[in-house]
Design a protein around this motif. Sequence first.
Motif, PDB file in Angstrom:
ATOM      1  N   GLY A 130      48.345  26.512  33.731  1.00  0.00           N
ATOM      2  CA  GLY A 130      47.127  27.718  33.071  1.00  0.00           C
ATOM      3  C   GLY A 130      45.989  27.390  34.516  1.00  0.00           C
ATOM      4  N   ALA A 131      45.754  26.174  35.162  1.00  0.00           N
ATOM      5  CA  ALA A 131      44.573  26.041  36.607  1.00  0.00           C
ATOM      6  C   ALA A 131      44.995  26.200  37.177  1.00  0.00           C
ATOM      7  N   ARG A 132      46.820  26.395  37.718  1.00  0.00           N
ATOM      8  CA  ARG A 132      47.099  27.089  38.663  1.00  0.00           C
ATOM      9  C   ARG A 132      46.892  27.999  39.079  1.00  0.00           C
ATOM     10  N   VAL A 133      47.484  28.676  38.306  1.00  0.00           N
ATOM     11  CA  VAL A 133      47.252  29.489  37.847  1.00  0.00           C
ATOM     12  C   VAL A 133      45.741  31.061  37.681  1.00  0.00           C
ATOM     13  N   ALA A 134      44.970  30.166  37.691  1.00  0.00           N
ATOM     14  CA  ALA A 134      43.436  30.266  38.192  1.00  0.00           C
ATOM     15  C   ALA A 134      42.628  30.910  39.114  1.00  0.00           C
ATOM     16  N   TYR A 135      43.685  28.824  39.537  1.00  0.00           N
ATOM     17  CA  TYR A 135      42.951  28.869  40.966  1.00  0.00           C
ATOM     18  C   TYR A 135      43.315  29.793  42.017  1.00  0.00           C
ATOM     19  N   ARG A 136      44.915  30.260  41.635  1.00  0.00           N
ATOM     20  CA  ARG A 136      45.282  31.187  43.267  1.00  0.00           C
ATOM     21  C   ARG A 136      44.598  32.689  41.986  1.00  0.00           C
ATOM     22  N   MET A 137      44.089  32.894  41.266  1.00  0.00           N
ATOM     23  CA  MET A 137      43.954  34.207  40.816  1.00  0.00           C
ATOM     24  C   MET A 137      42.667  34.217  41.852  1.00  0.00           C
ATOM     25  N   ALA A 138      41.558  33.259  41.025  1.00  0.00           N
ATOM     26  CA  ALA A 138      40.155  33.004  42.069  1.00  0.00           C
ATOM     27  C   ALA A 138      40.025  33.599  43.808  1.00  0.00           C
ATOM     28  N   LEU A 139      41.725  33.246  44.839  1.00  0.00           N
ATOM     29  CA  LEU A 139      42.604  32.311  45.660  1.00  0.00           C
ATOM     30  C   LEU A 139      41.843  34.368  46.368  1.00  0.00           C
ATOM     31  N   ASP A 140      42.703  34.879  45.599  1.00  0.00           N
ATOM     32  CA  ASP A 140      43.724  36.203  45.540  1.00  0.00           C
ATOM     33  C   ASP A 140      42.967  37.433  45.184  1.00  0.00           C
ATOM     34  N   HIS A 141      42.439  37.307  44.340  1.00  0.00           N
ATOM     35  CA  HIS A 141      41.580  38.296  43.356  1.00  0.00           C
ATOM     36  C   HIS A 141      40.040  38.051  43.541  1.00  0.00           C
ATOM     37  N   PRO A 142      39.667  37.160  44.445  1.00  0.00           N
ATOM     38  CA  PRO A 142      38.091  36.638  44.220  1.00  0.00           C
ATOM     39  C   PRO A 142      37.214  37.866  43.366  1.00  0.00           C
ATOM     40  N   GLU A 143      37.324  39.535  43.269  1.00  0.00           N
ATOM     41  CA  GLU A 143      35.892  39.545  43.183  1.00  0.00           C
ATOM     42  C   GLU A 143      36.626  40.011  41.721  1.00  0.00           C
TER      43      GLU A 143
END
Length: 295
Positions: A106-119
């Motif tokens: 879930g943390a890997r999903v979380a940082y990918r979300m922060a990179l791909d969807h920073p807004e």
Amino acid sequence: MIDGFTEERIDVGDLTLNVQIGGSGPPLVLLHGYPQNHHCWAKVAAQFAKSFTCIVPDLRGYGLSDAPADNDAHSVYSKRQMARDIVGLLDALQLSSAYILGHDRGARVAYRMALDHPELVLKLGIIEIVPTGDFWAAWNADLAMKAYHWTFLAQDAPLPERMIGADARSYIDWTLSAWVLDKSLDVFEPAALESYRTQAEDPARLHAMCADYRAGATFDRALDEADRAKGRQIQCPMKFLYGEGGFPAQTGDPGSVWRDWAPDLTIESCISGHFVMEENPAAVIACFERFFLQH
């Protein structure tokens, strides 16, 4: 269900996620890891719910969420796709942004979300991982022995599915106890432990968990390496917590790895193995409650 929470089935576009929701205040999304599901947050969710509206989904393929079959590119369970699920979840709940806290997968999903969807990510909390590409690069004999599941689960289907499926409950018990600091299953609540065992006995979810790691060895690793080459970084404030007996501690200085990715970074460690929310819930609450409440 998590005590005091409601359970909903929410259409996020490609599939439906099973989601626990409780509390009031700004939205905080809690993302679980392997081989777990939303139950791993039960010891900390009630406290977080005093200050936040906690949104606790089962990731695709886990718990009671939909579990589609993998594809040849291993993109179905890529962290990019799983992050899109969480974007769809926020859309369905009519939320324009949220705090995100993830453990393990879930943390890997979380940082990918922060990179791909920073807004969409106001602040990012990461528990017990370093980025996928960096973790692969850090492998030595000792880490390979401890994290053998990274290569085992990533083998072509149906080899790991058949081997685990022959005695899934024993495999889950072995895995959980091996990653706990005191090598005991006592830290897991009975309902949570049973849900982890039952989940692995479902062929579709066992396949999904293996597909998660196949993506990690291929799609996710290549994506991280490409982002590093481009110098992409996480723009929001980030807090990293790791257990002194967990996986990141085996990579040398895990904080230095994250500093290359997140310029606004704070780091803490605690006495725990890998399953920090269940082994040391007080540390998780102390670390992230104040982090997310600080404006």
